[in-house]
Design a protein around this motif. Structure first.
Motif, mmCIF file in Angstrom:
data_model
loop_
_atom_site.group_PDB
_atom_site.id
_atom_site.type_symbol
_atom_site.label_atom_id
_atom_site.label_comp_id
_atom_site.label_asym_id
_atom_site.label_seq_id
_atom_site.Cartn_x
_atom_site.Cartn_y
_atom_site.Cartn_z
ATOM 1 N N HIS A 439 19.402 41.589 43.432
ATOM 2 C CA HIS A 439 18.892 40.443 44.206
ATOM 3 C C HIS A 439 18.540 39.353 43.202
ATOM 4 N N LEU A 440 19.422 38.372 43.081
ATOM 5 C CA LEU A 440 19.207 37.324 42.083
ATOM 6 C C LEU A 440 17.969 36.502 42.409
ATOM 7 N N ASN A 441 17.250 36.177 41.404
ATOM 8 C CA ASN A 441 16.124 35.256 41.497
ATOM 9 C C ASN A 441 16.237 34.241 40.369
ATOM 10 N N LYS A 442 15.534 33.129 40.542
ATOM 11 C CA LYS A 442 15.591 32.111 39.497
ATOM 12 C C LYS A 442 14.991 32.616 38.190
ATOM 13 N N GLU A 443 14.114 33.626 38.283
ATOM 14 C CA GLU A 443 13.581 34.216 37.068
ATOM 15 C C GLU A 443 14.665 34.880 36.228
ATOM 16 N N ASP A 444 15.806 35.195 36.868
ATOM 17 C CA ASP A 444 16.892 35.862 36.151
ATOM 18 C C ASP A 444 17.764 34.888 35.383
ATOM 19 N N GLU A 445 17.541 33.601 35.540
ATOM 20 C CA GLU A 445 18.366 32.622 34.829
ATOM 21 C C GLU A 445 18.025 32.629 33.345
ATOM 22 N N GLY A 446 19.049 32.536 32.502
ATOM 23 C CA GLY A 446 18.811 32.493 31.070
ATOM 24 C C GLY A 446 20.041 32.906 30.286
ATOM 25 N N LEU A 447 19.878 32.993 28.984
ATOM 26 C CA LEU A 447 20.948 33.388 28.077
ATOM 27 C C LEU A 447 20.904 34.913 27.909
ATOM 28 N N TYR A 448 21.976 35.566 28.349
ATOM 29 C CA TYR A 448 22.038 37.021 28.295
ATOM 30 C C TYR A 448 22.881 37.447 27.098
ATOM 31 N N THR A 449 22.353 38.410 26.384
ATOM 32 C CA THR A 449 22.999 38.905 25.171
ATOM 33 C C THR A 449 23.116 40.425 25.271
ATOM 34 N N ILE A 450 24.294 40.924 24.970
ATOM 35 C CA ILE A 450 24.484 42.364 24.841
ATOM 36 C C ILE A 450 24.615 42.678 23.360
ATOM 37 N N ARG A 451 23.827 43.612 22.900
ATOM 38 C CA ARG A 451 23.825 44.009 21.501
ATOM 39 C C ARG A 451 24.167 45.503 21.440
ATOM 40 N N VAL A 452 25.240 45.803 20.696
ATOM 41 C CA VAL A 452 25.697 47.188 20.537
ATOM 42 C C VAL A 452 25.477 47.557 19.085
ATOM 43 N N ARG A 453 24.719 48.611 18.868
ATOM 44 C CA ARG A 453 24.364 49.032 17.520
ATOM 45 C C ARG A 453 24.939 50.424 17.239
ATOM 46 N N GLY A 455 24.413 52.824 14.046
ATOM 47 C CA GLY A 455 23.744 52.981 12.765
ATOM 48 C C GLY A 455 23.030 51.695 12.385
ATOM 49 N N ASP A 456 23.340 51.172 11.193
ATOM 50 C CA ASP A 456 22.710 49.938 10.727
ATOM 51 C C ASP A 456 23.501 48.698 11.089
ATOM 52 N N TYR A 457 24.613 48.846 11.755
ATOM 53 C CA TYR A 457 25.475 47.704 12.040
ATOM 54 C C TYR A 457 25.500 47.450 13.532
ATOM 55 N N TYR A 458 25.516 46.221 13.892
ATOM 56 C CA TYR A 458 25.595 45.893 15.307
ATOM 57 C C TYR A 458 26.381 44.600 15.488
ATOM 58 N N GLU A 459 26.902 44.435 16.682
ATOM 59 C CA GLU A 459 27.544 43.195 17.106
ATOM 60 C C GLU A 459 26.920 42.792 18.430
ATOM 61 N N GLN A 460 26.977 41.497 18.703
ATOM 62 C CA GLN A 460 26.408 41.023 19.956
ATOM 63 C C GLN A 460 27.248 39.884 20.510
ATOM 64 N N TYR A 461 27.095 39.681 21.829
ATOM 65 C CA TYR A 461 27.812 38.622 22.529
ATOM 66 C C TYR A 461 26.873 38.041 23.568
ATOM 67 N N SER A 462 26.948 36.722 23.768
ATOM 68 C CA SER A 462 26.001 36.042 24.669
ATOM 69 C C SER A 462 26.746 35.100 25.605
ATOM 70 N N ALA A 463 26.182 34.913 26.794
ATOM 71 C CA ALA A 463 26.640 33.914 27.765
ATOM 72 C C ALA A 463 25.481 33.599 28.693
ATOM 73 N N TYR A 464 25.529 32.419 29.288
ATOM 74 C CA TYR A 464 24.418 31.938 30.113
ATOM 75 C C TYR A 464 24.672 32.274 31.575
ATOM 76 N N VAL A 465 23.591 32.584 32.283
ATOM 77 C CA VAL A 465 23.619 32.847 33.725
ATOM 78 C C VAL A 465 22.758 31.806 34.412
ATOM 79 N N PHE A 466 23.370 31.077 35.350
ATOM 80 C CA PHE A 466 22.652 30.067 36.126
ATOM 81 C C PHE A 466 22.421 30.598 37.537
ATOM 82 N N VAL A 467 21.227 30.366 38.058
ATOM 83 C CA VAL A 467 20.883 30.804 39.416
ATOM 84 C C VAL A 467 20.445 29.575 40.203
ATOM 85 N N ARG A 468 21.214 29.230 41.207
ATOM 86 C CA ARG A 468 20.887 28.083 42.058
ATOM 87 C C ARG A 468 19.903 28.494 43.143
#
Length: 1560
Positions: A439-453, A455-468
């Motif tokens: 159930h989307l709410n405006k509180e859910d709006e923001g820049l979402y990042t997934i970080r996969v780790r 061991g000591d190495y990780y990669e991440q990817y980000s994209a923005y979610v807009f809620v009207r």
């Protein structure tokens, strides 16, 4: 993660159980992670230690805040619990460093850093080396924490490790005991004999120095680690200190040559201390894998990465990652390593692109693995609407794939971890990560990042979610608020806060309604009757122990909007009381918590609460906070809150029905703008205690102001559907929540929100725009007080991709030729594609007999300069060339094929042409031209340059030289240009052989100053540091600032420091001197030549150094000098005001050269926000005469102000203070607010009036004149507070001294008014003025004597002077012309008027100061009519005067006895002489013997009866007559007989009225 609400941070009456479970778990994991690699990881702030001296200061500061017994117990418990593990780890660390040839403790001490606060108390001396003492910061120490000390049971958690700690403790105890024995033996030698002394010293010397040093180092390491661990756990107990990492100083990008060293610096704030890890191209840097290559240091909060002997492989993007339990933050910097020209490693060029080094990680199976993490099928920028569902996901590819070794997948929103809840769920299927919103709410709006780790190495990817926003149920209603959270909760109220929505529905939001619902029910109830505008509200009327959820609705004139998302459940329970309450399981359907208090013991009346303060004040409510009393007994206590108006002592109890159970309370129903004071009492079964000290005066109103609108809105291109918007933050904004951005298609007039959740920072990417459409943007700030005004609209910007591949270079020329190589030069592309050119690629081909061959690559690696030497060519072969440019968007199209050049040895003696001409700092009349030296210098070195110029459209013969003597520099500032004219330039080099060929043309360029052009500005800050500042409002997204001295880049100059942020840059001089003379310029890359410069010559150098000296030794600017004033109660206020004061400002109060302090006599107050410094004294006494001085010290700045109060000045001030004190005492009873005064009414009466105050029904008022009471008929009514005494027709008789007395049982007050002498004259002047103004217009009246002019006034007094004038001349009064006053009539009588009396008559009434005139025109018809009437009245008067009449003599009634003689005489007048006749009973009476009638001398008539008879009784009349008229005078004759009168008792006839009848 949860931290304490800001209200609760102000208090310490809460226990650690208030932390939520997630926070405790996260902190525990962080502690374990920190312990597991504290020694191995080098250069991390979180794992580094502090110097032993700093820890001793911290430990000592903490000990000073605790009692002695508590200190001993805590120290013993800590040492016994920690000694074993600490000893073991310290020993292993020592062995690690010692085995590598380090004989000191540098391994443990070199990287220790600490953030310290100003030192308050002197620390005891510690055992420090000289190096440690030098590294210690001066005047700093660790802040004292007031939370409870946490007794640590050990550093490790497992039972196995604790057994090892116990064994290590026994060994270390023996070691320390032996050391203590040695020390004791040495100290005891003083008291022994010489032989014993020698023996002990020899035994001491036998001990190895190496062993002694080792043991001492271990002892220091043990103590240091113990103190560090204690301090760490103490800080963990302070929830209010937790905050996410923040970069105070970010690392800066560098460009260096090969084999040089480079340092990256950064400074990070946060608590717990963030762990800083350095990455190269997203791979952690391992200092042990490449010994000597990298040096990572952390000292006093400054983190440094040093790269030694840079080579080309070090060109990369470096990242500093700071992480603690509150989150992670990264800062990036690029390092570009350049090679010297002509030095190439061919093997590297043909090896292809180098791969990035992979991270090494230890798997759970005990072997090291390399992992590469890639994201496929990634989620993009997403748009949703409230109430909808949404899913974000991507496929994760990890190589190598190890079975049963799954990665750690974590989702983040705006940098904060996302925890699964009823609103959001996470899923990992083994190769795909998914985040689902149910159930989307405006509180859910923001820049979402997934970080996969892994061991000591990780990669991440980000994209923005807009809620009207969801569609409104009511058209025009506002959108729903968001982020409804609980800020504070206790037994009596819960404070709810929220964020205002971005959409107001087209009309301003009037306020918000707050709804509550008890957990377990669906019954929502509204908490406030009227909308509240402030985005915080205390909800009262709760049931203790029950849990509630809340929601908020916005309202405007169109209606109420949709409710917000409900808050998390919160219980109406005071955290401070949890330890004293016993709970039972809550009821399953209500959420109720049933609590019982402990059994009370013998009652003790509680003492007064302490530290009472107002922690928040708005238009709707005021929140009080206090600490419970120390004296309270063992039973619970209740609180009663009292208030009173400021300045009064009338205390009223606020909570009369419901006592307060928590040490905080919210008060409603206070008058906005009114000032109050508050105090609190405690009560229990033993009684009600004394009140606390009253708070300071609090004005009801919003203390938090609505922020100002942001400024300088700058949009810049990003992608074909997005635009990056930047702005300058709102000035002086407090508690800023964030910003809302709106966009509008140009010309549409319709604005749409770009975000529905406020964003922090001053940069935002607006997505979802239409490609090719032009937009404008605006921004508004928001805090709890409301939303700011909109900023000014930005400039329009077309939505399209920001960067593209560059256009082809042009003008390829041969700069120098050898037997087997050629040097080419070219001009950079006209269009860079919106990004910086990163390099060029050159191709060449042979041309044999005019036939070109195939193209070959001249360079494998891109070259950065616009010139390149191509080697390994064939001598005497003809070649053609083409060049292609590259940026981050890709490789552009190649240039057109160049002309054919023959590869042969040049034998030209003169130099070749200069190249790379460019112009900058273009102004209306000047510009700066720069160039590079020629590649071919000829047979001798280049000695100078000549610059030529002509207008762009002029012929070739119009070239003219700009310099007669050769220039040594490679730049020239061209002056004397014509505004708006286009020019071209060329440069020629010269050597001993002559002048060479001219360069390619630079230009054309138009001489004009671009709009918005700014210059370099020099500034000197408060520390005397001199800097050059430049600002550019027309920067591209990838633009950078480049500083130069004499147009040579100043990178890595040891005398300069450059700092750039946003569209501003600053170059700071470290020590400005003669060697810094020159021209300093700043260029902005990726722009059309935007640049500016500043010249520092000898004169400017002197000025700047003098200004710097002045700022180094500053003074506190004084806004108002020391002054004194008397307050209402006779208090004396000494005050001065500085322009500004910092939080560290101090003030010393001096009286007669001696410092005075706060106490019963003196009260001091310093408001650092306004700079106001005050000192109050209750009363001035004789010994207070003297000199007062306020001495101010603010950092290095000082200032003072002195006030001398001696002699008459002091006596006058003392008298005034005593008067004000008596006035205050007087006003405690009935008193005069305004003393007696007079007023002249419109009816010309005098009204004495006064204004009274503080009266009641029993208050009496008495009036006196000249000490005699004045009787007043009516009783005074005090409703309006005005008492009056009316004096009608005021005149001299009313002069005197008037007094009025006001009295009742509380006291009396009097007021006197003297209306004598000058005061009476002044009043009479006003009375006369009023009388004069009441005068009617002059009127004309005819009389028998002449003509009368007159006017009426209310009444007349002699003080009013009357003057008459005729035709402008004053009238001279005679018997014919007279002036006078009759009653209220003022007149002018003109007797026997003549034609000379015609004209204008003016009556002037003079009141003593001013004349008031009335005028009438007595001429023409007005005169004729008046004169005719005068003639008529005159004749009538003559007739009346000469008419026959009876003057007198006849009685009305004559009573006479019969037989008596009756003689009557009457006087008659008339002209001519009248005729006389007599009548009896209306009949003519003739004269005879009995009745003798005579008329003699024309004026006397006689009536005689010799002997009267009864028949003579009757009515007689005398008739006189002439030509003007006649008159009759009647009388009655009554004849009586005495005997009959006595017998019959005849009454005497009544007296009659004499009747004179007249006729013409």
């Amino acid at each position: 993660m949860m931290s304490l609400p800001f209200y609760q941070k102000l208090h310490q009456h809460y226990d650690r159980s208030y932390r939520n479970k997630d926070l405790r778990t996260t902190m525990s994991q962080y502690q374990q992670e920190k312990r597991s690699s504290a020694i191995y990881t080098h250069g991390s702030t979180a794992y580094s230690s502090r110097s032993s001296a700093a820890h001793r200061q911290e430990s000592e500061a903490f000990s000073q805040a605790s009692t002695t017994s508590y200190q001993q117990q805590a120290s013993r418990a800590s040492e016994l619990a920690l000694l074993s593990s600490v000893s073991q780890k310290a020993a292993s660390a020592y062995d690690y460093g010692y085995s590598r040839g380090r004989t000191d403790s540098s391994l443990m001490l070199e990287d220790y850093s600490s953030k310290l606060s100003p030192q308050i108390k002197r620390a005891r001396k510690g055992l420090l080396s000289g190096e440690e003492k030098e590294n210690l910061p001066s005047d700093y120490m660790v802040p004292i924490f007031s939370g409870r000390q946490v007794h640590v049971s050990g550093i490790t958690d497992t039972e196995e490790e604790r057994i090892k700690e116990a064994a290590a403790y026994i060994a270390k105890r023996k070691l320390l005991a032996s050391e203590e024995g040695i020390t004791a033996a040495k100290q005891s030698t003083v008291s022994k004999q010489s032989t014993s002394t020698l023996h002990q010293e020899e035994a001491f010397e036998k001990k190895s120095r190496k062993v002694a040093i080792r043991e001492k180092a271990e002892h220091l390491a043990l103590r240091k680690t113990l103190e560090e661990t204690e301090a760490y756990h103490r800080k963990l107990n302070e929830d209010n200190l937790l905050h996410a990492p923040e970069f105070v100083i970010k690392p800066r990008s560098h460009t260096v040559w090969e084999k040089e060293n480079v340092k990256l610096h950064c400074s990070v704030a946060g608590w717990p201390e963030p762990r800083v890890t350095w990455y190269k191209n997203q791979v952690p840097i391992n200092v042990h894998a490449n010994p000597g290559k990298y040096i990572i240091e952390s000292r006093y909060g400054m983190h440094t990465l040093e790269i030694n002997a840079c080579d080309f492989e070090d060109t990369a993007q470096y990242r500093a990652s700071a992480m603690n339990v509150k989150g992670e933050l990264s800062a990036y910097a690029s390092v570009v390593v350049k090679r010297y020209k002509g030095e190439f490693d061919e093997t590297r060029f043909h090896a292809g692109a180098s791969t990035l080094p992979l991270s090494f990680a230890v798997t759970p199976y005990g072997y090291a693995s390399k992992f590469e993490i890639h994201f496929d099928d990634k989620f993009d920028v997403s748009f949703g609407r409230e109430g909808e569902t949404m899913s974000l996901g991507c496929r994760v590819v990890i190589t190598p794939d190890i079975k049963h070794f799954q990665p750690e997948v974590q989702w983040y929103r705006n940098g904060a971890p996302v925890s699964p809840s009823k609103w959001v769920q996470t899923h990992w299927s083994g190769d795909r990560a998914t985040l689902t919103f149910s159930h989307l709410n405006k509180e859910d709006e923001g820049l979402y990042t997934i970080r996969v780790r892994m061991g000591d190495y990780y990669e991440q990817y980000s994209a923005y979610v807009f809620v009207r926003d969801a569609d409104a149920e009511i058209e025009g209603a506002p959108a729903s608020p968001l982020d409804v959270v609980c800020l504070d909760a206790n037994k009596d109220y819960i404070i709810i806060s929220w964020k205002q929505p971005a959409v107001d529905g087209g009309s301003p939001i009037l306020g918000y309604f707050i709804d509550k619902c008890e957990v377990g029910t669906n019954n929502w109830s509204q908490c406030n009757d009227t909308p509240v505008k402030f985005a915080r509200f205390p909800v009262t009327g709760l049931i203790e122990g029950r849990s509630y959820i809340f929601r908020v609705r916005a309202v405007n004139k169109n209606g109420i909007g949709l409710p917000s998302r409900v808050s998390e459940p919160v219980a109406a329970l005071d955290p401070a009381e949890k330890a004293r309450l016993r709970s039972r399981p809550s009821a399953p359907w209500t959420g109720q918590i049933i609590v019982t208090e402990e059994e009370p013991t013998e009652g003790i009346v509680p003492g007064p609460p302490t530290d009472l303060s107002v922690i928040e004040a708005t238009q709707s409510y005021v929140v009080l906070s206090w600490k419970p009393p120390k004296q309270r007994g063992h039973e619970g206590i209740l609180y009663f809150i009292e208030k009173c108006d400021a300045g009064a002592e009338n205390w009223q109890r606020v909570n009369t029905e419901l006592p307060v159970k928590s040490p905080r309370f919210a008060l409603f129903d206070l008058a906005e703008g009114k000032s109050y004071q508050f105090r609190v009492r405690c009560s229990n079964s033993a009684g009600v205690g004394e009140p606390s000290e009253a708070t300071e005066v609090t004005v009801v109103g919003d203390k938090l102001d609505i922020p100002k609108a942001p400024s300088n809105i700058i949009p810049s291109r990003n992608t074909d559907t997005s635009v990056v918007v930047t702005w300058e933050e709102s000035k002086d904004a407090k508690e800023l929540v964030g910003y809302y951005i709106e966009s509008s298609v140009v010309g549409s007039g319709k604005w749409e929100p770009c975000n529905n959740n406020p964003v922090k920072g001053t940069r935002f990417t607006c997505h979802g725009l239409t490609t090719g459409q032009s937009y404008i943007f605006r921004v508004r700030a928001v805090n709890a007080a409301g939303l700011s005004e909109y900023s000014q609209d930005s400039e329009a910007i077309e939505v399209k991709a920001a960067i593209a591949a560059p256009s082809p270079p042009c003008d390829i020329t041969c700069l120098e030729s050898f037997r087997d190589s050629m040097v080419l030069g070219w001009k950079q592309p006209d269009k860079t594609g919106g990004a910086e050119i990163t390099g060029y690629y050159v191709n060449y081909r042979e041309v044999i007999d005019g036939v070109p061959g195939r193209w070959r690559e001249a360079n494998i690696k891109a070259i950065s300069d616009e010139a390149y030497k191509i080697s390994n060519l064939k001598e005497n072969m003809v070649y053609q060339f083409q060049v292609a440019a590259m940026n981050i968007a890709g490789l552009g199209e190649p240039s057109a094929v160049s002309a054919s050049f023959k590869c042969e040895e040049w034998t030209i003696a003169v130099p070749g042409p200069p190249h790379s001409l460019k112009y900058s700092e273009v102004r209306n009349t000047s510009l700066v031209l720069q160039w590079k030296p020629p590649i071919h210098s000829g047979r001798t070195p280049v000695t100078g340059y000549f610059v030529d110029m002509k207008e762009a459209n002029a012929k070739e013969d119009h070239w003219r030289g700009l310099n007669e003597a050769a220039l040594k520099n490679t730049y020239l500032k061209v002056q004397g240009l014509k505004e708006g004219v286009s020019y071209v330039f060329r440069v020629r080099a010269i050597n001993q052989a002559g002048v060479g060929k001219p360069s390619d043309l630079a230009g054309p360029v138009v001489a004009e100053t671009r709009p918005g052009t700014k210059e370099v500005v020099v500034s000197v800050d408060d520390d005397g540091i001199i800097s050059l500042n430049f600002e550019c409002d027309q920067m591209a997204p990838n633009s950078e600032f480049t500083w130069s001295k004499d147009y040579v880049p100043t990178e890595d100059s040891p005398r300069l420091e450059v700092e750039s942020k946003g569209n501003k840059t600053k170059m700071t001089f470290k020590d400005l001197g003669v060697e810094d003379l020159g021209i300093y310029s700043c260029d902005v890359t990726e722009t059309d030549g935007i640049a500016a410069s500043y010249l520092i010559d000898e004169e400017e150098l002197k000025r700047l150094l003098a200004l710097s000296q002045e700022h180094k030794f500053p003074t506190v600017p004084i806004k108002s000098e020391l002054a004194v004033e008397i307050l209402e109660k006779g208090q004396v206020r000494f005050w001065m005001q500085a322009e500004k004061l910092s939080g560290n400002a101090k003030v010393n109060f001096i009286f007669n050269d001696k410092e005075i302090f706060e106490g019963p006599k003196y009260k001091m107050h310093i408001d650092r926000n306004t700079g106001m410094i005050e000192m109050f004294m209750e009363k001035l006494q004789d010994e207070d005469e003297g000199t007062y001085t306020f001495q101010v010290q603010d950092g290095r700045a000082t200032g003072h102000s002195t006030l001398v109060l001696i002699g008459d000045v002091y006596k006058k001030l003392q008298k005034e203070a005593e008067f004000q004190r008596q006035e205050w005492i007087r006003k405690q009873g009935p008193h005069f607010a305004e003393y007696l005064s007079w007023e002249v009414t419109g009816e010309c009466n005098v009204l004495l009036k006064c204004k009274v105050a503080n009266i009641k029904k029993e208050t009496h008022i008495v009036w006196y004149k000249d000490e005699r009471e004045i009787s007043v008929d009516e009783k005074h009514d005090f409703k309006d507070g005005i008492c009056t005494l009316l004096i009608t027709e005021f005149s001299k008789k009313d002069a005197g001294i008037y007094e009025v007395i006001l009295k009742d049982d509380r006291g009396k007050d009097k007021s006197r008014l003297k209306l004598v002498d000058e005061a009476f004259k002044e009043l009479m002047t006003e009375v006369c003025k009023t009388i004069a103004l009441s005068a009617t217009d002059l009127k004309i009246q005819s009389t028998a004597e002449g003509i009368r002019l007159y006017s009426f006034v209310t009444y007349y007094v002699d003080d009013l002077k009357v003057n008459w004038s005729h035709n402008g001349a004053a009238i001279k009064y005679t018997d014919r012309v007279k002036s006078g006053v009759t009653g209220e009539q003022i007149w002018l009588q003109i007797n026997e008027p003549t034609p000379n009396d015609k004209g204008k008559y003016v009556m002037e009434l003079f009141d003593g100061k001013t004349g008031h005139q009335k005028m009438v025109d007595l001429s023409g018809q007005a005169y004729e009519e008046a004169f005719a009437e005068f003639q008529r009245l005159k004749q009538a008067a003559i007739a009346e005067k000469n008419r026959a009449r009876v003057v007198g003599g006849l009685p009305d009634v004559v009573t006479i006895q019969e037989g008596k003689a009756l003689n009557l005489t009457c006087i008659v007048w008339g002209d001519p002489t009248p005729e006389v006749s007599w009548l009896k009973n209306e009949k003519l009476l003739a004269s005879d013997e009995h009745c003798n009638l005579r008329f003699e001398a024309g004026k006397t008539a006689y009536f005689t009866i010799s002997g009267v008879r009864t028949s003579d009784s009757g009515r007689y009349g005398l008739v006189v007559k002439n030509k003007y008229g006649s008159e009759t005078s009647d009388f009655t004759v009554s004849v009586f007989i005495p005997e009959e009168e006595a017998r019959q008792g005849v009454e005497e006839p009544p007296k009659g009225h004499k009747d004179n009848k007249k006729s013409p």
